[in-house]
Design a protein around this motif. Structure first.
Motif, PDB file in Angstrom:
ATOM      1  N   ALA A   1      45.435  41.228  43.582  1.00 47.37           N
ATOM      2  CA  ALA A   1      45.245  42.911  43.138  1.00 47.37           C
ATOM      3  C   ALA A   1      44.286  42.586  42.091  1.00 47.37           C
ATOM      4  CB  ALA A   1      45.912  43.278  44.191  1.00 47.37           C
ATOM      5  N   ALA A   2      45.464  42.528  41.330  1.00 45.10           N
ATOM      6  CA  ALA A   2      45.160  42.859  39.794  1.00 45.10           C
ATOM      7  C   ALA A   2      43.540  42.065  39.375  1.00 45.10           C
ATOM      8  CB  ALA A   2      45.875  42.595  39.006  1.00 45.10           C
ATOM      9  N   ARG A   3      43.537  40.306  39.748  1.00 46.55           N
ATOM     10  CA  ARG A   3      42.472  39.379  39.381  1.00 46.55           C
ATOM     11  C   ARG A   3      41.386  40.011  40.157  1.00 46.55           C
ATOM     12  NH1 ARG A   3      39.951  36.686  36.186  1.00 46.55           N
ATOM     13  NH2 ARG A   3      38.128  37.904  36.988  1.00 46.55           N
ATOM     14  N   ILE A   4      41.547  40.443  40.920  1.00 38.89           N
ATOM     15  CA  ILE A   4      40.488  40.854  42.510  1.00 38.89           C
ATOM     16  C   ILE A   4      39.433  42.141  41.401  1.00 38.89           C
ATOM     17  CG2 ILE A   4      40.061  42.365  43.745  1.00 38.89           C
ATOM     18  CD1 ILE A   4      41.728  39.639  46.118  1.00 38.89           C
ATOM     19  N   TRP A   5      40.549  43.205  40.973  1.00 39.05           N
ATOM     20  CA  TRP A   5      40.064  44.404  40.668  1.00 39.05           C
ATOM     21  C   TRP A   5      39.495  44.239  39.083  1.00 39.05           C
ATOM     22  CZ3 TRP A   5      39.486  49.319  42.239  1.00 39.05           C
ATOM     23  CH2 TRP A   5      39.782  49.764  43.074  1.00 39.05           C
ATOM     24  N   ALA A   6      39.664  43.134  38.477  1.00 41.74           N
ATOM     25  CA  ALA A   6      39.513  42.909  36.782  1.00 41.74           C
ATOM     26  C   ALA A   6      37.973  41.900  36.990  1.00 41.74           C
ATOM     27  CB  ALA A   6      40.318  41.811  36.357  1.00 41.74           C
ATOM     28  N   GLY A   7      37.644  41.518  37.825  1.00 41.07           N
ATOM     29  CA  GLY A   7      36.594  41.273  38.037  1.00 41.07           C
ATOM     30  C   GLY A   7      36.463  39.698  37.405  1.00 41.07           C
ATOM     31  N   SER A   8      35.082  39.300  37.151  1.00 44.22           N
ATOM     32  CA  SER A   8      34.389  38.281  36.372  1.00 44.22           C
ATOM     33  C   SER A   8      33.354  37.967  35.919  1.00 44.22           C
ATOM     34  CB  SER A   8      34.894  36.788  37.277  1.00 44.22           C
ATOM     35  OG  SER A   8      35.956  36.598  38.041  1.00 44.22           O
ATOM     36  N   ALA A   9      33.262  38.092  34.609  1.00 42.33           N
ATOM     37  CA  ALA A   9      32.218  38.324  33.801  1.00 42.33           C
ATOM     38  C   ALA A   9      31.112  37.006  33.585  1.00 42.33           C
ATOM     39  CB  ALA A   9      32.714  38.492  32.580  1.00 42.33           C
ATOM     40  N   VAL A  10      31.466  35.858  33.898  1.00 37.13           N
ATOM     41  CA  VAL A  10      31.081  34.818  34.087  1.00 37.13           C
ATOM     42  C   VAL A  10      31.744  34.032  35.230  1.00 37.13           C
ATOM     43  CG1 VAL A  10      29.640  32.683  33.364  1.00 37.13           C
ATOM     44  CG2 VAL A  10      29.662  34.406  31.930  1.00 37.13           C
ATOM     45  N   ALA A  11      31.042  33.241  35.855  1.00 32.92           N
ATOM     46  CA  ALA A  11      32.057  32.715  37.234  1.00 32.92           C
ATOM     47  C   ALA A  11      32.359  31.701  35.921  1.00 32.92           C
ATOM     48  CB  ALA A  11      31.350  32.366  38.301  1.00 32.92           C
ATOM     49  N   GLY A  12      33.606  31.094  36.667  1.00 33.61           N
ATOM     50  CA  GLY A  12      34.147  29.516  35.552  1.00 33.61           C
ATOM     51  C   GLY A  12      34.330  29.398  34.344  1.00 33.61           C
ATOM     52  N   ALA A  13      34.293  30.903  33.511  1.00 32.63           N
ATOM     53  CA  ALA A  13      34.123  31.215  31.835  1.00 32.63           C
ATOM     54  C   ALA A  13      35.400  30.844  31.635  1.00 32.63           C
ATOM     55  CB  ALA A  13      33.237  32.446  31.240  1.00 32.63           C
ATOM     56  N   PRO A  14      36.178  30.849  30.621  1.00 30.15           N
ATOM     57  CA  PRO A  14      37.349  31.244  30.193  1.00 30.15           C
ATOM     58  C   PRO A  14      37.579  32.218  29.915  1.00 30.15           C
ATOM     59  CG  PRO A  14      35.800  30.223  28.097  1.00 30.15           C
ATOM     60  CD  PRO A  14      35.464  30.316  29.256  1.00 30.15           C
TER      61      PRO A  14
END
Length: 432
Positions: free
Chosen positions: A411-424
């Motif tokens: 759930a934390a990962r989902i709420w954190a979102g992703s700035a760029v898919a696959g970025a470090p």
């Protein structure tokens, strides 16, 4: 106040403290274990329970405060103004939890096989021990959540007030625990006590405590710890012995809080010469290598000890009977075998710490309310992890706690979102 460039610079003294503490923990556990197999099955004991006179040694080998201090200092060095709290906390959880996911996957698989082959009782007995050390990571994640707020404190006096307040609160919790008579009534001290070295670590990273002041505080805290023992209200041992009436560590007590204070301040007092020593290329290569696989060493050293102990048992070389004439020689032999087993596991498993997990290690993008929810979920994951360590992977409570940890982490990962898919993951974790 140090400049931003100084704050972000890696502190080799902190890395030395982390690795040195880890080595003490590993070989300390190796020494504490008494194990053999006879007609009644596996027999497990504790060296301190068998030889209570050794309890004062725990005042030196109880080095967990250095782990928390290192976390506080590294967090302060890696803190950047303007980074949302939950985003900052999750980027640190990404790196910390990655090897834990691998560890849990191995143990869940192993326990299912044991259940099929040897039965429920054997699986539960193994499950209770397999995740016990994860209490540290659970409490550590929650304590790290305090670092961004602590970095806003501007004076050493303010940090001193915070430490004193934590010690006073821990004393109050102890009074409640002793009056009620149950360990559960002292559970608040897990956060209160282990926050103390985190606070001192942040003050150290911000250069708000001088070596001289740190030395004076260390001496005063050690003297107070000795005085507290003399009263007879607290036991001497600072680790679990299996024979204690009131544990100082599960949950922690004021005695452990004073220990955290003097050990953390003692590090601050000697950090400069440690840093100069670590600047030697040969020393730094060892320290950097060990820190790069620190979670592997921590997570897998108990299985390595078990392999060493029962391999030696297979050839009749047990270290179990403390009255035996060759007991100490057998204990030393186990340490040598353990070192070899651990070295092999380190070489095999430490690369997993740096192997990015799809989606989990994407760059974090949460801001505002999403960041706050993300941080809260990381803390919830820490609570679930600590509960799982307490219950073990045995019975409904332990498996529910495992589910709670995984659910909160996802759930934390989902709420954190992703700035760029696959970025470090965010560069803010580099100083960890």
């Amino acid at each position: 106040m140090p400049t931003s460039d100084t704050v972000r610079q890696r502190d080799r003294a902190v890395d030395v403290a982390r690795l040195a503490a880890l080595v003490v923990v590993m070989f300390g556990h190796c020494a504490l274990l008494l194990a053999t197999i006879d007609s009644g099955g596996v027999r497990i004991g504790n060296l301190l329970g068998a030889v209570p006179a050794l309890a004062p040694v725990t005042w030196v080998v109880q080095v967990m405060p250095l782990f928390f201090l290192a976390g506080g200092a590294a967090g302060a060095y890696g803190s950047r103004s303007g980074t949302p709290w939950g985003t900052w906390l999750f980027t640190r959880a990404q790196r910390l939890c990655r090897p834990v996911f691998w560890y849990l996957a191995v143990w869940v698989t192993a326990l299912l096989l044991v259940r099929l082959l040897l039965g429920v009782q054997s699986a539960d007995a193994l499950g209770r021990e397999s995740v016990a050390l994860l209490w540290f990571l659970g409490v550590y994640l929650i304590a790290l959540a305090l670092v961004p707020s602590l970095t806003h404190l501007r004076t050493g006096r303010t940090f001193a007030v915070v430490v004193i307040a934590l010690l006073a609160a821990a004393w109050a919790v102890d009074r409640i625990r002793f009056a009620v008579g149950t360990p559960e009534s002292g559970i608040a001290n897990f956060l209160l006590i282990w926050s103390i070295p985190v606070v001192i670590g942040v003050a150290y990273a911000r250069r708000l405590i001088s070596p001289r002041s740190a030395l004076l505080v260390a001496v005063a805290a050690l003297a107070a710890q000795c005085a507290l023992v003399v009263t007879g209200a607290y036991e001497v041992a600072l680790v679990v012995t299996g024979a204690e009436h009131v544990s100082n560590v599960s949950p922690p007590t004021l005695l452990l809080g004073l220990h955290c204070t003097w050990m953390s301040c003692a590090f601050v007092a000697v950090a400069a010469p440690i840093r100069r020593w670590a600047d030697r290329p040969r020393v730094w290569r060892i320290v950097a290598s060990g820190n790069a696989g620190a979670m592997t060493l921590y997570l897998w050293h108990i299985p390595a000890i078990a392999v060493a102990a029962f391999s030696l048992h297979a050839v009749g070389l047990d270290a179990y009977d403390v009255e035996a004439s060759d007991f100490w020689a057998m204990l030393a032999l186990r340490a040598v075998v353990f070192a070899g087993v651990m070295a092999a596991l380190f070489r095999l498993l430490s690369p997993l710490e740096h192997r990015r997990l799809p989606w989990w290690d994407d760059r974090v993008a949460a801001t505002g309310a999403r960041s706050a929810v993300t941080g809260a979920l990381v803390c919830a994951a820490g609570v679930a992890l600590a509960l799982m360590a307490k219950q073990g992977l045995a019975g409904t409570a332990g498996w529910v706690a495992l589910g709670g940890f995984l659910t909160a982490a996802v759930a934390a990962r989902i709420w954190a979102g992703s700035a760029v898919a696959g970025a470090p993951a965010s560069a803010s974790v580099a100083s960890r």
